[in-house]
Design a protein around this motif. Structure first.
Motif, PDB file in Angstrom:
ATOM      1  N   ARG A   1      -9.091  10.580   1.230  1.00 35.56           N
ATOM      2  CA  ARG A   1     -10.053  10.112   0.222  1.00 35.56           C
ATOM      3  C   ARG A   1      -9.613  10.481  -1.194  1.00 35.56           C
ATOM      4  N   ASP A   2      -8.745  11.507  -1.318  1.00 39.44           N
ATOM      5  CA  ASP A   2      -8.274  11.906  -2.648  1.00 39.44           C
ATOM      6  C   ASP A   2      -7.411  10.826  -3.291  1.00 39.44           C
ATOM      7  N   ILE A   3      -6.808   9.969  -2.472  1.00 37.69           N
ATOM      8  CA  ILE A   3      -5.959   8.904  -3.016  1.00 37.69           C
ATOM      9  C   ILE A   3      -6.493   7.527  -2.594  1.00 37.69           C
ATOM     10  N   ASP A   4      -7.814   7.488  -2.323  1.00 40.78           N
ATOM     11  CA  ASP A   4      -8.517   6.227  -2.024  1.00 40.78           C
ATOM     12  C   ASP A   4      -7.938   5.510  -0.807  1.00 40.78           C
ATOM     13  N   ILE A   5      -7.786   6.254   0.279  1.00 38.89           N
ATOM     14  CA  ILE A   5      -7.282   5.674   1.529  1.00 38.89           C
ATOM     15  C   ILE A   5      -8.281   5.964   2.640  1.00 38.89           C
ATOM     16  N   ARG A   6      -8.537   4.966   3.461  1.00 34.71           N
ATOM     17  CA  ARG A   6      -9.370   5.170   4.638  1.00 34.71           C
ATOM     18  C   ARG A   6      -8.490   5.629   5.800  1.00 34.71           C
ATOM     19  N   SER A   7      -8.897   6.718   6.432  1.00 36.44           N
ATOM     20  CA  SER A   7      -8.098   7.245   7.537  1.00 36.44           C
ATOM     21  C   SER A   7      -8.946   8.200   8.366  1.00 36.44           C
TER      22      SER A   7
ATOM     23  N   GLN B   1       0.828  -1.209   0.000  1.00 37.66           N
ATOM     24  CA  GLN B   1       0.000   0.000   0.000  1.00 37.66           C
ATOM     25  C   GLN B   1       0.863   1.259   0.000  1.00 37.66           C
TER      26      GLN B   1
ATOM     27  N   ARG C   1      -1.516  13.350  -7.644  1.00 37.53           N
ATOM     28  CA  ARG C   1      -2.284  14.495  -7.157  1.00 37.53           C
ATOM     29  C   ARG C   1      -1.459  15.782  -7.211  1.00 37.53           C
TER      30      ARG C   1
ATOM     31  N   GLU D   1       1.128   2.425  -3.470  1.00 38.94           N
ATOM     32  CA  GLU D   1      -0.119   3.047  -3.915  1.00 38.94           C
ATOM     33  C   GLU D   1      -0.221   4.479  -3.383  1.00 38.94           C
TER      34      GLU D   1
ATOM     35  N   GLY E   1      -0.265   7.797  -5.652  1.00 37.68           N
ATOM     36  CA  GLY E   1      -1.423   8.676  -5.544  1.00 37.68           C
ATOM     37  C   GLY E   1      -1.032  10.109  -5.223  1.00 37.68           C
TER      38      GLY E   1
END
Length: 266
Positions: free
Chosen positions: A166-172, A102, A113, A105, A109
């Motif tokens: 969320r801009d790079i598809d990560i949950r946090s 990850q 961006r 990724e 990302g």
């Protein structure tokens, strides 16, 4: 023996007794004076010794101050040398890893961006897992050159708004993805404590070339925080300024109340 002879003998005996007593008294006084003189001499010697010891103590204290200052400078130089080894590295933080690879990724990302499209400048990308930190892990990115890292940082700072997970598809649970210099533990501690001083009115600190910089509260000029001693000095300035401001506000409040009371009496 007639009475006249006896009186003459008694008179001579009295004179001899008085003379002996006088000599004894004089001898005692002389002895006491000698003892007093000896004690005074000892006091003079002790006073001179105390002065000598005090002078040596001052010299020793000065030497300790000099050695402490030199030791502080040496520690700064050592820490700067340690930081120099990390000058080509940045950390990407603000999330916890949930799956293998990850970190790649996340880096791709962030690059996409930020518009950083030359990954050939990157020497290494690897994950850093912080077991004792429940809010974030980190991606360590090492560039071939400091200039490449600087270009990457400028791309991040040129964004109109920070990158959100969320801009790079990560949950946090964190609101933003943080990109910062990779600092040594001591440098990181300094930067964290500098942020803590913002509660006392310090403007937000920033990192430049591996060091924490602030706007000095007295001179309003840029100031490099080299060690925790600098932060202690800054904290003293902030606390003193805050206390002075509160005192001025209290005095002004009392003056206002007094004026109001005078108007009521009038």
């Amino acid at each position: 023996m007639t009475g006249s002879d006896r009186r003459s003998i008694n008179s001579k005996g009295g004179k001899n007794g008085k003379s002996a007593n006088s000599e004894t008294a004089n001898s005692t006084v002389s002895q006491q004076l000698q003892e007093i003189s000896a004690k005074l001499q000892k006091l003079d010697d002790l006073e001179k010794l105390n002065k000598d010891l005090y002078g040596k103590l001052l010299q020793l204290a000065h030497r300790v101050d000099v050695v402490s200052a030199e030791n502080r400078l040496l520690k700064r130089e050592i820490e700067d040398l340690r930081q120099d080894r990390l000058q080509e590295e940045v950390l990407i933080k603000g999330f916890k890893f949930e799956r293998p690879n990850q970190h790649l990724e996340v880096f791709r990302g962030v690059c996409e961006r930020a518009g950083f499209d030359t990954p050939d400048d990157v020497k290494e990308v690897r994950p850093l897992v912080f077991k004792h930190n429940k809010r974030t892990d980190a991606v360590l990115v090492k560039f071939w050159r400091v200039e490449d890292k600087g270009r990457f940082i400028r791309c991040i700072r040129s964004l109109k708004k920070p990158i959100a997970p969320r801009d790079i598809d990560i949950r946090s649970p964190n609101k933003f993805i943080l990109v910062q210099d990779h600092l040594t533990p001591e440098k990181h501690k300094i930067h964290t404590k500098a942020w803590d001083l913002c509660k006392l009115g310090l403007q937000r600190p920033w990192i430049y070339k591996g060091s924490t910089w602030i706007t000095h509260p007295e001179s309003n000029k840029r100031f490099r925080v080299a060690d925790l001693g600098d932060l202690a000095d800054i904290e003293f300035v902030l606390v003193t300024r805050e206390g002075t401001a509160q005192g001025s506000a209290t005095v002004q409040s009392k003056v206002t109340v007094s004026e109001h009371e005078c108007k009521e009496h009038l």
